[in-house]
Design an enzyme around this catalytic site. Structure first.
Site, PDB file in Angstrom:
ATOM      1  N   ARG A 141       0.843  -1.186   0.000  1.00  6.04           N
ATOM      2  CA  ARG A 141       0.000   0.000   0.000  1.00  6.04           C
ATOM      3  C   ARG A 141       0.884   1.243   0.000  1.00  6.04           C
ATOM      4  O   ARG A 141       2.006   1.221   0.511  1.00  6.04           O
ATOM      5  CB  ARG A 141      -0.902   0.018   1.247  1.00  6.04           C
ATOM      6  N   HIS A 142       0.376   2.305  -0.576  1.00 10.16           N
ATOM      7  CA  HIS A 142       1.095   3.579  -0.560  1.00 10.16           C
ATOM      8  C   HIS A 142       1.282   4.067   0.876  1.00 10.16           C
ATOM      9  O   HIS A 142       0.700   3.531   1.823  1.00 10.16           O
ATOM     10  CB  HIS A 142       0.332   4.618  -1.368  1.00 10.16           C
TER      11      HIS A 142
ATOM     12  N   ARG B 146      -1.144   9.557   3.526  1.00  9.25           N
ATOM     13  CA  ARG B 146      -1.694  10.515   2.561  1.00  9.25           C
ATOM     14  C   ARG B 146      -2.659  11.475   3.224  1.00  9.25           C
ATOM     15  O   ARG B 146      -3.107  11.270   4.356  1.00  9.25           O
ATOM     16  CB  ARG B 146      -2.421   9.776   1.433  1.00  9.25           C
TER      17      ARG B 146
ATOM     18  N   ARG C 165      -0.239   9.026  -5.541  1.00 11.45           N
ATOM     19  CA  ARG C 165       0.310   8.517  -4.277  1.00 11.45           C
ATOM     20  C   ARG C 165       0.968   7.145  -4.433  1.00 11.45           C
ATOM     21  O   ARG C 165       1.935   6.845  -3.737  1.00 11.45           O
ATOM     22  CB  ARG C 165      -0.765   8.490  -3.195  1.00 11.45           C
TER      23      ARG C 165
ATOM     24  N   HIS D 271      -3.154  -0.060  -3.227  1.00  5.66           N
ATOM     25  CA  HIS D 271      -3.935   0.625  -2.209  1.00  5.66           C
ATOM     26  C   HIS D 271      -4.323  -0.330  -1.081  1.00  5.66           C
ATOM     27  O   HIS D 271      -4.141  -1.541  -1.199  1.00  5.66           O
ATOM     28  CB  HIS D 271      -5.190   1.211  -2.849  1.00  5.66           C
ATOM     29  N   ASP D 272      -4.903   0.218  -0.010  1.00  2.23           N
ATOM     30  CA  ASP D 272      -5.386  -0.642   1.067  1.00  2.23           C
ATOM     31  C   ASP D 272      -6.435  -1.618   0.539  1.00  2.23           C
ATOM     32  O   ASP D 272      -6.464  -2.794   0.913  1.00  2.23           O
ATOM     33  CB  ASP D 272      -5.948   0.191   2.226  1.00  2.23           C
TER      34      ASP D 272
END
Length: 428
Positions: A38-39, A42, A108, A289-290
């Site tokens: 995941r990024h 943010r 992101r 992503h999550d």
């Protein structure tokens, strides 16, 4: 009274030896690594209309949904952690065939991958740098427009997902949750100034509140009364992303299929004299992503039920021992980068799962024809884009036909009006 530092130093030294020995044993059998992360940290993706911190430029100068300084630092640290773990698998210099990086088409995730790689391929010496005072090595990151993404963020490329989500609302357990929280939806609609009538809407608001709280922004007093209920629905929203067999296949299947295909290619290449780049590839890196992490781990049956934190990492390792290939899976969710990853066990297999068993057990979430299944329900089995293009062409054709008929009628009337009429002769 002072404590001697010797016991602590000895403990650190033994820890180093243990890690070194583990790495040596690990890398002697390791053939391929695939990772999904995941990024980093943010800013909120969106703000609700009544948000007291609605001045975006003042509170979030980088904009909404963007990587923060903290988020960049998180992925730089994760890159260092990955370098330590796989230092003998991949050399310090980037080699095109060795590492392939794929990111969703969002700022992101692209920036997180860049920060990660800046540490993973950190050039320590001046002669390794293209600019003497710039300790950075550019590394390519591949992406694809969101509408065409079939791996990491497939919402736009698979319209069938929306149909399945609607169907899921009629499941008894989901219907019960929705009925029990109608008062919460009404309360949040009143307080936030936006329509709230589903679990996803609650999750997005809760995500915003969590981030604002983490950055010491004062939350409205009403949030205290419903915080726990919102948190439970927030947790549920991740579980529901791949709750049914159809959603597991549609959302998680493509990336799981790619994991399997990459391992098949590695094994096939290793047993032949082929010089294919797939044989030389040692790491596949996916920046997502999550939701991506929750979906993939849920589809594999190893999801822990908790929203994946920033920089969370799913690892899939292919090992070879005595001419047999087996798979190990890990989950790393320690943002401080101090703890080792947690081993994951695929249901029906062991911690060291034979590759053939892994492929067999995951086949149920891999669609035979993902594109066809994603666009099922549209006339003649056409894809959404193709169907839309045909509809547009038909509409344009009808408009042109109407215009042509209209012009023909006008021309006919004009010809009738200006038709030749003999001039009557005058009387003598």
């Amino acid at each position: 009274m002072t404590t001697s530092p010797l016991p602590l130093l000895l403990l650190l030294f033994l820890s180093f030896l243990d890690r070194h020995a583990w790495a040596q044993g690990q890398d002697s059998t390791l053939q391929l690594v695939q990772m999904l992360y995941r990024h980093g940290d943010r800013s909120p993706i969106s703000l609700y209309p009544n948000d007291p911190h609605g001045n975006v430029s003042a509170v979030w100068p980088m904009g909404l949904g963007q990587l923060t300084k903290k988020g960049k630092a998180m992925h730089y640290e994760l890159g260092r952690w990955l370098r330590t773990r796989y230092d003998t698998l991949v050399g310090p210099d980037w080699v095109p065939e060795e590492l392939i990086v794929r990111s969703s088409d969002t700022d992101r995730t692209l920036m997180s991958a860049a920060c990660n790689l800046a540490a993973f391929y950190f050039p320590k010496h001046d002669d390794e740098r293209f600019e003497k005072h710039l300790p950075w090595m550019p590394t390519p990151i591949h992406t694809i427009p969101a509408a065409l993404d079939k791996l990491i963020l497939i919402e736009s490329s698979c319209p069938r997902v929306k149909v399945e989500e609607k169907n899921m609302d009629y499941l008894p357990e989901v219907k019960k949750i929705l009925e029990e929280n109608q008062d919460l939806f009404k309360f949040l609609t009143e307080k936030t100034g936006q329509a709230v009538d589903n679990i996803t809407a609650v999750s997005y608001i809760f995500d915003t509140l969590m981030i604002e709280s983490a950055y010491n922004l004062t939350l409205p007093s009403w949030t205290k009364d419903v915080w726990d209920r919102m948190e439970r629905l927030h947790f549920w929203s991740f579980k529901l992303m791949a709750y049914t067999p159809e959603l597991k296949r549609l959302r998680g299947g493509p990336l799981i299929k790619e994991f399997g295909d990459n391992m098949r290619k590695k094994v096939a290449g290793s047993s032949s004299s082929s010089s294919s780049s797939n044989v030389d590839t040692k790491i596949y890196m996916y920046s997502g992503h999550d939701a991506t992490l929750a979906i993939v781990t849920e589809a594999l049956g190893v999801y822990n039920g908790l929203p994946p934190p920033y920089a969370a990492l799913f690892l899939l390792e292919l090992h070879k021992v005595d001419d047999q290939y087996f798979v190990k899976m890990y989950y790393h969710n320690d943002t401080a980068m101090r703890e080792p990853p947690y081993p994951l066990v695929l249901p029906g297999c062991s911690e060291q799962c034979l590759l053939d068993d892994w492929l067999s057990l995951t086949a149920k979430v891999v669609s035979d024809d993902w594109d066809k299944e994603c666009h099922s329900g549209f006339p003649f089995g056409l894809s959404l884009n193709t169907f839309a293009a045909i509809c547009a062409a038909v509409i344009l054709g009808v408009l042109l036909l109407i215009l042509l008929i209209y012009n023909l009628i006008i021309c006919h009337r004009q010809k009738s009006h200006f038709a030749y009429r003999p001039v009557p002769s005058s009387s003598p």
